[in-house]
Write an enzyme that holds these catalytic residues in place. Sequence first.
Site, PDB file in Angstrom:
ATOM      1  N   ILE A 132     165.009  42.085  47.855  1.00 28.81           N
ATOM      2  CA  ILE A 132     164.600  43.320  47.192  1.00 28.81           C
ATOM      3  C   ILE A 132     164.377  44.412  48.234  1.00 28.81           C
ATOM      4  O   ILE A 132     164.734  45.580  48.020  1.00 28.81           O
ATOM      5  CB  ILE A 132     163.340  43.103  46.343  1.00 28.81           C
ATOM      6  CG1 ILE A 132     163.624  42.129  45.199  1.00 28.81           C
ATOM      7  CG2 ILE A 132     162.832  44.429  45.773  1.00 28.81           C
ATOM      8  CD1 ILE A 132     162.411  41.772  44.368  1.00 28.81           C
ATOM      9  N   ARG A 207     152.914  41.223  43.248  1.00 29.71           N
ATOM     10  CA  ARG A 207     151.949  40.547  42.399  1.00 29.71           C
ATOM     11  C   ARG A 207     150.587  41.214  42.578  1.00 29.71           C
ATOM     12  O   ARG A 207     150.199  41.550  43.702  1.00 29.71           O
ATOM     13  CB  ARG A 207     151.856  39.049  42.740  1.00 29.71           C
ATOM     14  CG  ARG A 207     153.084  38.227  42.346  1.00 29.71           C
ATOM     15  CD  ARG A 207     153.214  38.101  40.833  1.00 29.71           C
ATOM     16  NE  ARG A 207     154.302  37.227  40.428  1.00 29.71           N
ATOM     17  CZ  ARG A 207     155.535  37.628  40.156  1.00 29.71           C
ATOM     18  NH1 ARG A 207     155.846  38.923  40.269  1.00 29.71           N
ATOM     19  NH2 ARG A 207     156.460  36.756  39.774  1.00 29.71           N
ATOM     20  N   ASP A 230     152.986  48.510  39.678  1.00 30.74           N
ATOM     21  CA  ASP A 230     153.673  47.906  38.540  1.00 30.74           C
ATOM     22  C   ASP A 230     153.021  46.575  38.182  1.00 30.74           C
ATOM     23  O   ASP A 230     153.342  45.987  37.163  1.00 30.74           O
ATOM     24  CB  ASP A 230     155.156  47.688  38.863  1.00 30.74           C
ATOM     25  CG  ASP A 230     155.972  47.350  37.629  1.00 30.74           C
ATOM     26  OD1 ASP A 230     155.728  47.965  36.565  1.00 30.74           O
ATOM     27  OD2 ASP A 230     156.849  46.466  37.711  1.00 30.74           O
ATOM     28  N   GLU A 235     145.853  41.217  35.121  1.00 34.31           N
ATOM     29  CA  GLU A 235     147.068  41.646  34.415  1.00 34.31           C
ATOM     30  C   GLU A 235     147.239  40.791  33.168  1.00 34.31           C
ATOM     31  O   GLU A 235     147.204  39.560  33.282  1.00 34.31           O
ATOM     32  CB  GLU A 235     148.290  41.502  35.328  1.00 34.31           C
ATOM     33  CG  GLU A 235     149.561  42.065  34.731  1.00 34.31           C
ATOM     34  CD  GLU A 235     150.761  41.944  35.660  1.00 34.31           C
ATOM     35  OE1 GLU A 235     151.815  41.477  35.191  1.00 34.31           O
ATOM     36  OE2 GLU A 235     150.640  42.296  36.852  1.00 34.31           O
ATOM     37  N   HIS A 254     154.316  46.286  34.508  1.00 33.19           N
ATOM     38  CA  HIS A 254     155.205  45.245  35.045  1.00 33.19           C
ATOM     39  C   HIS A 254     156.622  45.401  34.489  1.00 33.19           C
ATOM     40  O   HIS A 254     157.226  44.437  34.002  1.00 33.19           O
ATOM     41  CB  HIS A 254     154.655  43.846  34.726  1.00 33.19           C
ATOM     42  CG  HIS A 254     155.058  42.820  35.727  1.00 33.19           C
ATOM     43  ND1 HIS A 254     154.219  41.810  36.145  1.00 33.19           N
ATOM     44  CD2 HIS A 254     156.213  42.635  36.415  1.00 33.19           C
ATOM     45  CE1 HIS A 254     154.846  41.038  37.021  1.00 33.19           C
ATOM     46  NE2 HIS A 254     156.061  41.511  37.201  1.00 33.19           N
TER      47      HIS A 254
END
Length: 256
Positions: A132, A207, A230, A235, A254
């Site tokens: 990524i 995360r 994000d 969460e 997310h």
Amino acid sequence: EHRAFLPHGIGIREAPAAGNLDDTPQHADILIAGFDYARTVEILPQLRDLRLVQTLSAGVDTLVDHIPRGVTLCDGSGVHDASVSEWIVMAILAMRRRLPAHVLSQHDRTWSFSGGADLEGARVLIVGYGSIGRALEARLAPFGARIVRVARHARDGVHSDDQLPHLLPHADAVVILLPLTSETRGMVNADFLAAMRPGALLVNAARGPIVDTDALLASLRAEHIQAALDVTDPEPLPDGHPLWSTPGVLITPHIG
């Protein structure tokens, strides 16, 4: 459509959304784990002869402790390179160009001029330089951003993470792309944030628990940094959580 590409002789069975598969353990060589990780954990004990678990996510932190001995766990590395890196570019541009404030001004029908900062020449520190990170660098390069790469181990063109105290003060944006492990949990703590340049942007697309939420709130309230998240800890972010109303933070659910 995609199943048509599989060779003949492969049997496919869809797991129900809830309940047991059957009264007795079912034979399966491979389990494709969807994004409902809790359901995957429920299904695992109901399978026999399992050899491989393939996730659809790049991170495997929710499953790694539940994989039976002798079963191979494969992550979805590369699958989300485009979507996550595009989200990061969007978030950096939005925060540097003050887009959230302009959206609020539009909602209030207010013409409030304020400037922004270019990406040209900005120093972007990528912490967790994998697939990524490479995709992100390719997308930021045309904007003229200067990329600094960090990974667990140093290699050609990539710093080791023990160099972060020396690198953080010079970064305009710090992008977190680390996996969640016992070593990275809470890694972005008060000392990490204090080392960042005043006004710099923290971007977490990895995360939530990698970032200490209390330390982040303190840094945001002091207007030391800004943040684009994000992922959060907890969460989903519950109603009434202070992150919702803290200035200087962009939150998305997310979606990367």
